[in-house]
Scaffold this motif. Structure first.
Motif, PDB file in Angstrom:
ATOM      1  N   VAL A   1       0.841  -1.202   0.000  1.00 14.13           N
ATOM      2  CA  VAL A   1       0.000   0.000   0.000  1.00 14.13           C
ATOM      3  C   VAL A   1       0.877   1.253   0.000  1.00 14.13           C
ATOM      4  O   VAL A   1       0.605   2.223  -0.731  1.00 14.13           O
ATOM      5  CB  VAL A   1      -0.951  -0.010   1.217  1.00 14.13           C
ATOM      6  N   ARG A   2       1.906   1.249   0.796  1.00 15.67           N
ATOM      7  CA  ARG A   2       2.816   2.404   0.822  1.00 15.67           C
ATOM      8  C   ARG A   2       3.446   2.632  -0.542  1.00 15.67           C
ATOM      9  O   ARG A   2       3.489   3.758  -1.054  1.00 15.67           O
ATOM     10  CB  ARG A   2       3.918   2.179   1.876  1.00 15.67           C
ATOM     11  N   HIS A   3       3.929   1.546  -1.147  1.00 13.91           N
ATOM     12  CA  HIS A   3       4.547   1.648  -2.470  1.00 13.91           C
ATOM     13  C   HIS A   3       3.519   2.095  -3.509  1.00 13.91           C
ATOM     14  O   HIS A   3       3.818   2.924  -4.387  1.00 13.91           O
ATOM     15  CB  HIS A   3       5.144   0.285  -2.860  1.00 13.91           C
ATOM     16  N   ALA A   4       2.292   1.596  -3.419  1.00 12.30           N
ATOM     17  CA  ALA A   4       1.246   1.964  -4.371  1.00 12.30           C
ATOM     18  C   ALA A   4       0.944   3.455  -4.288  1.00 12.30           C
ATOM     19  O   ALA A   4       0.726   4.115  -5.321  1.00 12.30           O
ATOM     20  CB  ALA A   4      -0.018   1.148  -4.104  1.00 12.30           C
ATOM     21  N   ARG A   5       0.926   4.004  -3.078  1.00 13.87           N
ATOM     22  CA  ARG A   5       0.688   5.445  -2.943  1.00 13.87           C
ATOM     23  C   ARG A   5       1.824   6.241  -3.566  1.00 13.87           C
ATOM     24  O   ARG A   5       1.603   7.287  -4.200  1.00 13.87           O
ATOM     25  CB  ARG A   5       0.503   5.822  -1.464  1.00 13.87           C
ATOM     26  N   GLU A   6       3.055   5.760  -3.421  1.00 14.57           N
ATOM     27  CA  GLU A   6       4.203   6.420  -4.058  1.00 14.57           C
ATOM     28  C   GLU A   6       4.052   6.396  -5.582  1.00 14.57           C
ATOM     29  O   GLU A   6       4.351   7.389  -6.262  1.00 14.57           O
ATOM     30  CB  GLU A   6       5.503   5.727  -3.655  1.00 14.57           C
ATOM     31  N   LEU A   7       3.582   5.260  -6.110  1.00 13.72           N
ATOM     32  CA  LEU A   7       3.435   5.143  -7.561  1.00 13.72           C
ATOM     33  C   LEU A   7       2.312   6.033  -8.082  1.00 13.72           C
ATOM     34  O   LEU A   7       2.443   6.647  -9.145  1.00 13.72           O
ATOM     35  CB  LEU A   7       3.185   3.681  -7.938  1.00 13.72           C
ATOM     36  N   LEU A   8       1.211   6.100  -7.359  1.00 10.01           N
ATOM     37  CA  LEU A   8       0.134   6.999  -7.772  1.00 10.01           C
ATOM     38  C   LEU A   8       0.605   8.445  -7.751  1.00 10.01           C
ATOM     39  O   LEU A   8       0.249   9.243  -8.634  1.00 10.01           O
ATOM     40  CB  LEU A   8      -1.092   6.802  -6.881  1.00 10.01           C
ATOM     41  N   ASP A   9       1.423   8.783  -6.774  1.00  9.08           N
ATOM     42  CA  ASP A   9       2.000  10.126  -6.739  1.00  9.08           C
ATOM     43  C   ASP A   9       2.922  10.333  -7.942  1.00  9.08           C
ATOM     44  O   ASP A   9       2.914  11.411  -8.567  1.00  9.08           O
ATOM     45  CB  ASP A   9       2.761  10.322  -5.432  1.00  9.08           C
ATOM     46  N   ARG A  10       3.676   9.318  -8.293  1.00  7.48           N
ATOM     47  CA  ARG A  10       4.608   9.428  -9.422  1.00  7.48           C
ATOM     48  C   ARG A  10       3.870   9.698 -10.726  1.00  7.48           C
ATOM     49  O   ARG A  10       4.378  10.427 -11.584  1.00  7.48           O
ATOM     50  CB  ARG A  10       5.431   8.142  -9.542  1.00  7.48           C
ATOM     51  N   VAL A  11       2.683   9.112 -10.902  1.00  4.55           N
ATOM     52  CA  VAL A  11       1.926   9.329 -12.136  1.00  4.55           C
ATOM     53  C   VAL A  11       0.921  10.475 -11.992  1.00  4.55           C
ATOM     54  O   VAL A  11       0.044  10.657 -12.845  1.00  4.55           O
ATOM     55  CB  VAL A  11       1.208   8.038 -12.596  1.00  4.55           C
ATOM     56  N   GLY A  12       1.056  11.262 -10.905  1.00  4.59           N
ATOM     57  CA  GLY A  12       0.252  12.462 -10.748  1.00  4.59           C
ATOM     58  C   GLY A  12      -1.153  12.231 -10.250  1.00  4.59           C
ATOM     59  O   GLY A  12      -2.046  13.059 -10.475  1.00  4.59           O
ATOM     60  N   LEU A  13      -1.382  11.130  -9.528  1.00  6.88           N
ATOM     61  CA  LEU A  13      -2.734  10.789  -9.098  1.00  6.88           C
ATOM     62  C   LEU A  13      -2.826  10.511  -7.600  1.00  6.88           C
ATOM     63  O   LEU A  13      -3.686   9.750  -7.151  1.00  6.88           O
ATOM     64  CB  LEU A  13      -3.236   9.560  -9.878  1.00  6.88           C
ATOM     65  N   ALA A  14      -1.965  11.132  -6.816  1.00  5.10           N
ATOM     66  CA  ALA A  14      -1.996  10.901  -5.375  1.00  5.10           C
ATOM     67  C   ALA A  14      -3.354  11.246  -4.781  1.00  5.10           C
ATOM     68  O   ALA A  14      -3.814  10.609  -3.823  1.00  5.10           O
ATOM     69  CB  ALA A  14      -0.899  11.723  -4.695  1.00  5.10           C
ATOM     70  N   ASP A  15      -4.030  12.238  -5.366  1.00  3.89           N
ATOM     71  CA  ASP A  15      -5.318  12.671  -4.823  1.00  3.89           C
ATOM     72  C   ASP A  15      -6.490  11.836  -5.330  1.00  3.89           C
ATOM     73  O   ASP A  15      -7.645  12.092  -4.968  1.00  3.89           O
ATOM     74  CB  ASP A  15      -5.566  14.145  -5.168  1.00  3.89           C
ATOM     75  N   LYS A  16      -6.214  10.826  -6.168  1.00  2.00           N
ATOM     76  CA  LYS A  16      -7.280   9.988  -6.731  1.00  2.00           C
ATOM     77  C   LYS A  16      -7.235   8.558  -6.199  1.00  2.00           C
ATOM     78  O   LYS A  16      -7.907   7.664  -6.729  1.00  2.00           O
ATOM     79  CB  LYS A  16      -7.176   9.951  -8.264  1.00  2.00           C
ATOM     80  N   ALA A  17      -6.470   8.322  -5.151  1.00  2.00           N
ATOM     81  CA  ALA A  17      -6.251   6.955  -4.656  1.00  2.00           C
ATOM     82  C   ALA A  17      -7.548   6.251  -4.312  1.00  2.00           C
ATOM     83  O   ALA A  17      -7.686   5.036  -4.525  1.00  2.00           O
ATOM     84  CB  ALA A  17      -5.319   6.973  -3.445  1.00  2.00           C
ATOM     85  N   ASP A  18      -8.525   6.981  -3.786  1.00  2.00           N
ATOM     86  CA  ASP A  18      -9.762   6.346  -3.317  1.00  2.00           C
ATOM     87  C   ASP A  18     -10.908   6.444  -4.315  1.00  2.00           C
ATOM     88  O   ASP A  18     -12.050   6.080  -3.985  1.00  2.00           O
ATOM     89  CB  ASP A  18     -10.186   6.971  -1.978  1.00  2.00           C
ATOM     90  N   GLU A  19     -10.598   6.900  -5.530  1.00  2.00           N
ATOM     91  CA  GLU A  19     -11.630   6.987  -6.568  1.00  2.00           C
ATOM     92  C   GLU A  19     -11.755   5.654  -7.304  1.00  2.00           C
ATOM     93  O   GLU A  19     -10.757   4.938  -7.495  1.00  2.00           O
ATOM     94  CB  GLU A  19     -11.298   8.091  -7.577  1.00  2.00           C
ATOM     95  N   TYR A  20     -12.972   5.344  -7.750  1.00  2.00           N
ATOM     96  CA  TYR A  20     -13.194   4.166  -8.587  1.00  2.00           C
ATOM     97  C   TYR A  20     -12.977   4.543 -10.059  1.00  2.00           C
ATOM     98  O   TYR A  20     -13.114   5.718 -10.434  1.00  2.00           O
ATOM     99  CB  TYR A  20     -14.607   3.624  -8.372  1.00  2.00           C
ATOM    100  N   PRO A  21     -12.610   3.571 -10.901  1.00  2.00           N
ATOM    101  CA  PRO A  21     -12.316   3.877 -12.309  1.00  2.00           C
ATOM    102  C   PRO A  21     -13.395   4.693 -13.013  1.00  2.00           C
ATOM    103  O   PRO A  21     -13.082   5.577 -13.827  1.00  2.00           O
ATOM    104  CB  PRO A  21     -12.154   2.484 -12.930  1.00  2.00           C
TER     105      PRO A  21
END
Length: 263
Positions: free
Chosen positions: A136-156
């Motif tokens: 989960v920690r790594h996944a949050r880092e990756l979402l931040d890397r692709v510019g989506l840290a603020d979308k972690a809890d959104e559904y597709p």
């Protein structure tokens, strides 16, 4: 203009030798020989039906080759050698091999019932038995890397196509792959969303990620690729640097294709 990348000579990450693939009477790949070295970006170009996507899918054994073989980082993919014969591996072992090869599809293929974060976490935990908290920690880092840290809890369904594709890239990276495969990653996007996905891919290229990309984005190929490969009718017609293939193609068929896509 972005300065060209420099990639030192490294070990082969992908090797295809004499790869043939047919669907019934239709020959899709006709003796493909291709090497991609670690840290390189190879872009596959060609008209529809030229075999680009099938070639990509043979690299992780989503399509079985009829003849020839594929190696990734020195390992035969989908088979083991016993003397002069190849024997197909079990599906369980093939899945283990695939877990080291990230694949980004043109239609995202996200799980609609999972959030962006859960989509990124799923494969490392289920396929690689990673610790969930660390994943989960790594996944949050990756979402931040692709510019989506603020979308972690959104559904597709709440994300744009470009955002969904960036989640798909983060999901592929979560496996810590040796290699990333992209099958026309921008073809399903509205034109104004293409740039945000290509920007992520440019960042991956600059970081030294080994990538094989099927695309019609010629500008991206010119800027990022180390090698451009042009296929037609299941054969490699021409290969070389972007300057060689895109700006000074030797083959008539390559020139004809580029004259259409560059209009």
């Amino acid at each position: 203009m972005t300065a060209p990348r420099t990639v030192q000579a490294t070990r082969p990450m992908v090797e295809l030798r004499g790869v043939h693939k047919a669907f019934g009477a239709l020959e899709v790949l006709r003796g493909i020989d291709l090497t991609v070295r670690a840290g390189e970006v190879t872009v596959l170009l060609g008209p529809s039906g030229s075999g680009k996507s099938t070639l990509l899918r043979t690299i992780n054994h989503l399509e079985k080759v009829d003849r020839g073989f594929v190696r990734v980082d020195g390992d035969l993919i989908g088979y083991r050698r016993a003397g002069d014969r190849l024997h197909e591996l079990s599906e369980r072992y093939i899945l283990r091999q695939r877990s080291h090869i990230g694949f980004v599809f043109q239609n995202f293929n996200l799980f609609g019932h999972l959030t962006a974060l859960e989509n990124v976490v799923e494969a490392p935990v289920s396929a690689q038995r990673r610790d969930r908290a660390e994943t989960v920690r790594h996944a949050r880092e990756l979402l931040d890397r692709v510019g989506l840290a603020d979308k972690a809890d959104e559904y597709p369904r709440r994300l744009s196509g470009g955002q969904q594709q960036r989640v798909a890239i983060a999901r592929a990276l979560a496996l810590r792959p040796k290699l990333l495969l992209f099958d026309e990653p921008t073809s399903a996007l509205d034109p104004e969303l293409v740039g945000e996905v290509l920007d992520v891919m440019r960042d991956l290229a600059r970081s030294g990620t080994t990538m094989v990309v099927v695309t019609h984005e010629i500008g991206f190929a010119r800027e990022v690729a180390d090698t451009v490969v042009f296929l037609d009718q299941g054969r490699i017609v021409e290969r070389g640097t972007p300057a060689q293939v895109l700006d000074n193609p030797r083959e008539t068929r390559t020139r004809a294709f580029l004259s259409k896509v560059l209009q």
